[in-house]
Design an enzyme around this catalytic site. Structure first.
Site, PDB file in Angstrom:
ATOM      1  N   THR A 137      27.246   7.684 -22.570  1.00 14.88           N
ATOM      2  CA  THR A 137      27.548   9.054 -22.975  1.00 14.88           C
ATOM      3  C   THR A 137      26.321   9.947 -22.860  1.00 14.88           C
ATOM      4  O   THR A 137      25.182   9.473 -22.950  1.00 14.88           O
ATOM      5  CB  THR A 137      28.046   9.064 -24.437  1.00 14.88           C
ATOM      6  OG1 THR A 137      28.153  10.410 -24.916  1.00 14.88           O
ATOM      7  CG2 THR A 137      27.070   8.327 -25.358  1.00 14.88           C
ATOM      8  N   ASP A 138      26.546  11.254 -22.718  1.00 12.88           N
ATOM      9  CA  ASP A 138      25.434  12.201 -22.732  1.00 12.88           C
ATOM     10  C   ASP A 138      24.856  12.377 -24.132  1.00 12.88           C
ATOM     11  O   ASP A 138      23.765  12.934 -24.299  1.00 12.88           O
ATOM     12  CB  ASP A 138      25.851  13.553 -22.155  1.00 12.88           C
ATOM     13  CG  ASP A 138      27.019  14.218 -22.892  1.00 12.88           C
ATOM     14  OD1 ASP A 138      27.555  13.624 -23.853  1.00 12.88           O
ATOM     15  OD2 ASP A 138      27.405  15.339 -22.496  1.00 12.88           O
ATOM     16  N   GLU A 139      25.555  11.877 -25.144  1.00 10.47           N
ATOM     17  CA  GLU A 139      25.075  12.048 -26.513  1.00 10.47           C
ATOM     18  C   GLU A 139      23.788  11.276 -26.788  1.00 10.47           C
ATOM     19  O   GLU A 139      23.097  11.552 -27.768  1.00 10.47           O
ATOM     20  CB  GLU A 139      26.164  11.655 -27.518  1.00 10.47           C
ATOM     21  CG  GLU A 139      27.377  12.574 -27.456  1.00 10.47           C
ATOM     22  CD  GLU A 139      28.350  12.367 -28.602  1.00 10.47           C
ATOM     23  OE1 GLU A 139      27.890  12.151 -29.741  1.00 10.47           O
ATOM     24  OE2 GLU A 139      29.556  12.401 -28.350  1.00 10.47           O
ATOM     25  N   TYR A 163      26.628   6.646 -33.808  1.00 12.41           N
ATOM     26  CA  TYR A 163      27.334   6.362 -32.558  1.00 12.41           C
ATOM     27  C   TYR A 163      26.396   6.478 -31.368  1.00 12.41           C
ATOM     28  O   TYR A 163      26.251   5.551 -30.557  1.00 12.41           O
ATOM     29  CB  TYR A 163      28.528   7.300 -32.378  1.00 12.41           C
ATOM     30  CG  TYR A 163      28.991   7.389 -30.941  1.00 12.41           C
ATOM     31  CD1 TYR A 163      29.469   6.255 -30.279  1.00 12.41           C
ATOM     32  CD2 TYR A 163      28.919   8.582 -30.221  1.00 12.41           C
ATOM     33  CE1 TYR A 163      29.868   6.308 -28.941  1.00 12.41           C
ATOM     34  CE2 TYR A 163      29.322   8.648 -28.901  1.00 12.41           C
ATOM     35  CZ  TYR A 163      29.783   7.521 -28.267  1.00 12.41           C
ATOM     36  OH  TYR A 163      30.172   7.572 -26.949  1.00 12.41           O
ATOM     37  N   LYS A 167      24.871   3.631 -28.669  1.00 12.29           N
ATOM     38  CA  LYS A 167      25.021   3.702 -27.205  1.00 12.29           C
ATOM     39  C   LYS A 167      23.652   3.722 -26.530  1.00 12.29           C
ATOM     40  O   LYS A 167      23.472   3.126 -25.455  1.00 12.29           O
ATOM     41  CB  LYS A 167      25.842   4.925 -26.817  1.00 12.29           C
ATOM     42  CG  LYS A 167      27.311   4.838 -27.201  1.00 12.29           C
ATOM     43  CD  LYS A 167      28.044   3.686 -26.504  1.00 12.29           C
ATOM     44  CE  LYS A 167      28.229   3.928 -25.027  1.00 12.29           C
ATOM     45  NZ  LYS A 167      29.051   2.843 -24.398  1.00 12.29           N
TER      46      LYS A 167
END
Length: 343
Positions: A137-139, A163, A167
């Site tokens: 994810t870009d998060e 979260y 990741k």
């Protein structure tokens, strides 16, 4: 390992989830042999795979990726050309309330899968065509100011939530398996996905379902947080390209080039519902919008620079957000059987 006419034997983890089911449907339709491994948590929906469940080139294995012994049996038995790793806990609010499940699945589960993949790769004489593709994810990058900037593959990791931290940890583990052991891995970091078959806990279907039920539409803070939206089918196009042509050890950002404020997304959903399913009293669904206390550690803005995948593979998203959102709203209106469980 010999591939027949470009067809692959592909293990997809998390294949009953949103992105995973889209990938399963696509690869099965293209004639690849697909083995879907999914634990079937609350976020999975096996009905998303109804269209392919009886196809001879599709198989399903209900297994937790943390069950390393069973994963080993399944992978060695199936003998894949590639593993597309999508299984993950992915909801930020849930990670804030209970981080432990995210560490277990996203970190421990990924490490176990990497261990199995490495043993398998060595068993097939380190076939250079094998790929372990980890979807992230870009998060992991944290956030950006509202007035500019983009995430590139060189952006430092700065995760904000349990979260995104889980990741980020899994990304680092995957990278280390390439650097330390030579396992041919690819990592892709995508922006916010949307489209058909997405769990109603996510923003777009969440607002759709609540609007149709006549309930308040809760918008965090002032709704000014910005997200880059990527249609799930465009994402799967990118995953297919990367599986076929991505370079081992590389990371690729996959974005939709569609930045929208959360409040504007919700207003657009209301406008489309006003057109397609007007409220009996004739007023707008936008009247149901309510503002709630902001999420803890809420990232301001995500925006991806997808120059690398665009320049190397000529990939660009095919849908504008306006067109994709209309298509998505129409799908949810026409497929209540999928999201509205009988009570």
């Amino acid at each position: 390992m010999t591939r027949v006419a470009g067809k692959m034997r592909l293990v997809i983890t998390g294949g009953a989830g949103f992105i995973g089911s889209a990938a399963c449907r696509r690869f099965v339709a293209e004639g690849h042999e697909v083995l879907n491994i999914d634990k079937l948590t609350y976020a999975a929906n096996i009905r998303s795979l109804d269209s392919i469940k009886d196809r001879p080139n599709y198989a399903f294995e209900q297994t937790d990726i943390c069950d390393k012994q069973r994963i080993r049996e399944v992978v060695f038995g199936f003998r894949p050309d590639a593993i597309l790793h999508l299984a993950a806990e992915s909801h930020v609010d849930r990670s804030i309330a209970d981080p432990s499940a995210f560490i277990q699945t996203n970190v421990v589960g990924t490490v176990g899968l990497l261990e199995v993949a490495l043993d398998y790769w060595r068993a097939i004489d380190c076939d250079p065509s094998f790929r372990f593709h980890h979807v992230s994810t870009d998060e992991v990058y944290g956030d950006l100011p509202l007035d500019g900037g983009y995430f590139t593959e060189a952006t430092a990791y700065r995760p904000s939530s349990p979260y995104s931290a889980s990741k980020a940890a899994s990304d680092f583990m995957v990278s280390s398996w390439f650097r330390t052991y030579g396992l041919p891995v690819i990592i892709s970091n995508c922006s916010n996905n949307y489209g058909a078959f997405q769990n109603p806990e996510k923003l777009i279907p969440h607002m759709l379902v609540k609007a149709l039920a006549g309930k308040p539409l809760p918008v965090y803070g002032t709704g000014s947080n910005v997200r880059d939206w990527l249609h799930v089918e465009d994402h799967v196009d990118a995953l297919a390209l990367l599986l076929a042509r991505g370079r081992p050890g590389e990371r690729y950002n996959v974005g939709g080039n569609n930045e929208w404020r959360n409040l504007d997304v919700v207003r657009s959903i209301c406008r489309l519902l006003d057109e397609s399913r007007p409220r009996p009293e004739g007023t707008s669904y936008a009247e149901q919008i309510s503002f709630v206390t902001d999420r803890l550690g809420h990232d301001l803005r995500y925006a991806i620079d997808a120059t690398k995948i665009q320049s190397e593979f000529n990939w660009t998203p095919s849908r504008s957000f306006d067109a994709g959102l209309r298509e998505t709203v129409d799908w949810y209106l026409g497929n209540e059987w999928w999201w509205n469980e009988p009570t």
